[in-house]
Scaffold this motif. Structure first.
Motif, mmCIF file in Angstrom:
data_model
loop_
_atom_site.group_PDB
_atom_site.id
_atom_site.type_symbol
_atom_site.label_atom_id
_atom_site.label_comp_id
_atom_site.label_asym_id
_atom_site.label_seq_id
_atom_site.Cartn_x
_atom_site.Cartn_y
_atom_site.Cartn_z
ATOM 1 N N VAL A 33 0.850 -1.182 0.000
ATOM 2 C CA VAL A 33 0.000 0.000 0.000
ATOM 3 C C VAL A 33 0.890 1.237 0.000
ATOM 4 O O VAL A 33 1.870 1.303 0.751
ATOM 5 C CB VAL A 33 -0.922 0.044 1.240
ATOM 6 N N SER A 34 0.566 2.200 -0.844
ATOM 7 C CA SER A 34 1.232 3.507 -0.796
ATOM 8 C C SER A 34 0.176 4.558 -0.499
ATOM 9 O O SER A 34 -0.869 4.584 -1.150
ATOM 10 C CB SER A 34 1.954 3.814 -2.112
ATOM 11 N N GLU A 35 0.433 5.397 0.488
ATOM 12 C CA GLU A 35 -0.536 6.393 0.912
ATOM 13 C C GLU A 35 0.101 7.768 0.877
ATOM 14 O O GLU A 35 1.202 7.974 1.397
ATOM 15 C CB GLU A 35 -1.029 6.089 2.333
ATOM 16 N N ALA A 36 -0.590 8.710 0.231
ATOM 17 C CA ALA A 36 -0.102 10.086 0.171
ATOM 18 C C ALA A 36 -1.237 10.996 -0.243
ATOM 19 O O ALA A 36 -2.063 10.642 -1.089
ATOM 20 C CB ALA A 36 1.057 10.209 -0.826
ATOM 21 N N ASP A 37 -1.275 12.184 0.361
ATOM 22 C CA ASP A 37 -2.214 13.239 -0.026
ATOM 23 C C ASP A 37 -3.642 12.740 -0.161
ATOM 24 O O ASP A 37 -4.330 12.986 -1.155
ATOM 25 C CB ASP A 37 -1.767 13.879 -1.349
ATOM 26 N N LEU A 181 -4.698 21.109 -3.366
ATOM 27 C CA LEU A 181 -5.314 22.397 -3.671
ATOM 28 C C LEU A 181 -6.202 22.903 -2.535
ATOM 29 O O LEU A 181 -6.561 24.079 -2.506
ATOM 30 C CB LEU A 181 -6.166 22.291 -4.947
ATOM 31 N N ARG A 182 -6.581 22.031 -1.604
ATOM 32 C CA ARG A 182 -7.528 22.428 -0.565
ATOM 33 C C ARG A 182 -7.007 23.580 0.284
ATOM 34 O O ARG A 182 -7.783 24.405 0.763
ATOM 35 C CB ARG A 182 -7.843 21.241 0.348
ATOM 36 N N GLY A 211 -15.305 17.328 -4.855
ATOM 37 C CA GLY A 211 -16.362 17.835 -3.987
ATOM 38 C C GLY A 211 -15.842 18.571 -2.776
ATOM 39 O O GLY A 211 -16.528 19.449 -2.233
ATOM 40 N N ALA A 212 -14.638 18.225 -2.330
ATOM 41 C CA ALA A 212 -14.062 18.893 -1.158
ATOM 42 C C ALA A 212 -13.658 20.335 -1.455
ATOM 43 O O ALA A 212 -13.464 21.126 -0.528
ATOM 44 C CB ALA A 212 -12.842 18.113 -0.659
ATOM 45 N N LEU A 213 -13.521 20.699 -2.736
ATOM 46 C CA LEU A 213 -13.192 22.076 -3.115
ATOM 47 C C LEU A 213 -14.493 22.867 -3.201
ATOM 48 O O LEU A 213 -14.971 23.223 -4.288
ATOM 49 C CB LEU A 213 -12.435 22.093 -4.446
#
Length: 337
Positions: A33-37, A181-182, A211-213
């Motif tokens: 698993v690789s997790e980022a941003d 970008l958030r 949707g978070a933007l």
């Protein structure tokens, strides 16, 4: 980039996108698993089908998706405009017009060009945001930047290179940029790329990231598929999907995606804009595709947002009671080129 075709969708083989809540349920299929941003990329064990695992996880109420491959949408098939063509120089000066509106441009990057020489936004770009110089879609981002600059004079662009020189990006890379970008969201976001999903359902992680933007108006191309099959992210409810009209502004361009999920349209045929200085090209080109009609709509919204919030400007611009409506293409947005 290794790509697998699933129907008319494209995915990264052996990769799955999910949030952290799905990691435990996916562990029996997981190699790494690789997790980022804000996104986890699950690398599946050999021989495991990411589409089958996606269906299993979604059946448990979890958010997961194959790592779809998204593509820029200039016109590449059939017709007289199947590639980019050199064009004579086009006169354009930013003049004294200045706008506080920022347009995010996720694409191949932006190259040096006389149209933005000395502009503050171009001076802030780093080498990682320069346009690709090789590949079938090198210059795509520079072309779009020119359309945005002319449609919304004085606007500040914020390019981020997510597509390679062939116009390809995987969904994980796009979600990661959107997550970043958030902290400082643009008022308008131009996404001139997309693709089908393997099951025609919305891609949940990409939808979450857009949707978070909440204060950003996101505009995306309907694709050059010539069909009404949903094209993502344009078909997401939180996105303004844009189709293309022919040069006469009367009929749908035959290559344009269309349907009830398309919200707006603009000219897509034989537009002229900024380009690379390479080979037969002296910094200008003519090109066709929904990629470029999208830039005209995003630019029109950015121009209107000088005087009011971007979402209000978009709602007013796309008010179908006040503007011309094209069947299966939404509201016609004129070009101010």
């Amino acid at each position: 980039m290794e790509i697998q075709s699933v129907g008319e969708a494209f995915i990264r083989p052996g990769q799955l996108l999910a949030d952290r809540t799905a990691l435990s349920a996916a562990s029996r299929w997981t190699q790494a698993v690789s997790e980022a941003d804000g996104v986890c990329v699950i690398h599946l064990s050999a021989g495991v089908d990411p589409c089958e695992v996606t269906a299993d996880l979604r059946g448990q109420g979890l958010r997961a998706s194959p790592n779809h491959v998204l593509r820029g949408q200039p016109l590449w098939f059939g017709g007289p405009a199947s590639r980019v063509f050199p064009a004579p120089p086009v006169g354009f000066k930013q003049g004294r017009s200045r706008s506080d509106v920022v347009v995010g441009l996720l694409d191949t990057g932006v190259a040096k060009h006389p149209w933005w020489a000395g502009s503050d936004w171009y001076g802030r770009l780093g080498p990682d945001d320069a346009d690709a110089t090789e590949g079938t879609q090198a210059g795509h981002g520079t072309f779009i930047a020119g359309l945005l600059a002319r449609q919304a004079p004085g606007v500040s662009l914020r390019p981020h290179r997510v597509l390679d020189g062939d116009g390809l990006a995987d969904e994980a890379s796009v979600v990661r940029v959107l997550h970043r970008l958030r902290g400082n969201p643009p008022q308008v976001l131009n996404l001139s790329f997309g693709g089908h999903t393997f099951d025609d359902r919305p891609p949940p992680l990409l939808g979450d990231a857009i949707g978070a933007l909440t204060q950003t108006v996101t505009v995306a191309c309907a694709g050059n598929t010539g069909s009404d099959r949903p094209f993502w992210p344009a078909a997401l409810p939180c996105v303004i999907g844009v189709g293309a009209l022919d040069a006469g502004l009367q009929d749908r361009a035959p290559y344009s995606g269309h349907g009830t999920w398309v919200d707006a349209c603009a000219r897509g045929d034989w537009l002229t804009s900024s380009y690379l200085e390479t080979g037969d090209f002296a910094g200008y080109a003519a090109w066709s595709g929904t990629s470029f009609s999208t830039a005209l709509v995003a630019g029109a919204i950015a121009h209107a947002a000088r005087d009011e919030p971007a979402r209000r400007a978009a709602d007013r611009l796309l008010d179908s009671e006040e503007t011309r409506q094209i069947p299966d293409l939404g509201v016609l947005v004129p070009a101010n080129l």
